[in-house]
Design a protein around this motif. Sequence first.
Motif, PDB file in Angstrom:
ATOM      1  N   GLY A  32       1.482  11.497  10.056  1.00  0.00           N
ATOM      2  CA  GLY A  32       0.495  10.826   9.040  1.00  0.00           C
ATOM      3  C   GLY A  32       1.275   9.802   8.057  1.00  0.00           C
ATOM      4  O   GLY A  32       0.900   8.787   7.644  1.00  0.00           O
ATOM      5  N   ARG A  33       2.569  10.383   7.630  1.00  0.00           N
ATOM      6  CA  ARG A  33       3.063   9.420   6.635  1.00  0.00           C
ATOM      7  C   ARG A  33       3.672   8.405   7.385  1.00  0.00           C
ATOM      8  O   ARG A  33       3.541   7.357   6.888  1.00  0.00           O
ATOM      9  CB  ARG A  33       4.096  10.396   5.977  1.00  0.00           C
ATOM     10  N   GLU A  35       2.679   7.025  10.034  1.00  0.00           N
ATOM     11  CA  GLU A  35       1.658   6.005  10.556  1.00  0.00           C
ATOM     12  C   GLU A  35       1.075   5.002   9.323  1.00  0.00           C
ATOM     13  O   GLU A  35       0.889   3.823   9.173  1.00  0.00           O
ATOM     14  CB  GLU A  35       0.343   6.692  10.805  1.00  0.00           C
ATOM     15  N   GLY A  36       1.043   5.871   8.056  1.00  0.00           N
ATOM     16  CA  GLY A  36       0.869   5.150   6.859  1.00  0.00           C
ATOM     17  C   GLY A  36       1.834   4.102   6.595  1.00  0.00           C
ATOM     18  O   GLY A  36       1.472   3.061   6.090  1.00  0.00           O
ATOM     19  N   ARG A  37       3.066   4.285   6.686  1.00  0.00           N
ATOM     20  CA  ARG A  37       4.053   3.391   6.303  1.00  0.00           C
ATOM     21  C   ARG A  37       4.275   2.210   7.276  1.00  0.00           C
ATOM     22  O   ARG A  37       4.016   1.189   7.001  1.00  0.00           O
ATOM     23  CB  ARG A  37       5.347   4.056   6.677  1.00  0.00           C
ATOM     24  N   GLU A  39       1.473   1.130   8.866  1.00  0.00           N
ATOM     25  CA  GLU A  39       0.055   0.366   8.491  1.00  0.00           C
ATOM     26  C   GLU A  39       0.382  -0.302   7.336  1.00  0.00           C
ATOM     27  O   GLU A  39       0.218  -1.620   7.154  1.00  0.00           O
ATOM     28  CB  GLU A  39      -0.988   1.333   8.313  1.00  0.00           C
ATOM     29  N   GLY A  40       1.091   0.066   6.297  1.00  0.00           N
ATOM     30  CA  GLY A  40       1.555  -0.664   5.250  1.00  0.00           C
ATOM     31  C   GLY A  40       2.488  -1.540   5.524  1.00  0.00           C
ATOM     32  O   GLY A  40       2.236  -2.850   4.802  1.00  0.00           O
TER      33      GLY A  40
END
Length: 85
Positions: A32-33, A35-37, A39-40
């Motif tokens: 999840g982290r 994927e978040g990175r 996306e950011g």
Amino acid sequence: MAYEDHLKWLLIEANTVEKYRQEGEQKGRQEGREEGRQEGIRIGEEKGKLEGKMEIAKDMLKDGFQLDKVILFTGLYKSDIQSII
């Protein structure tokens, strides 16, 4: 004796299940982290491209380019360009 052996086996199974649940939870958080990175980064790149195009449009307008040419060269919408005029 068989009852106690069965209880020991159940405890071992419960511990094993809990161990794998925790490992799965940790792996899920890591994914999840990441994927978040990603996306950011993607959002930041898009924002940077838009800001760059807006700066080019502003410079083109200052240099006397017509609005339709600015739209053509930058790919921006008329409403976007009018917001910087």
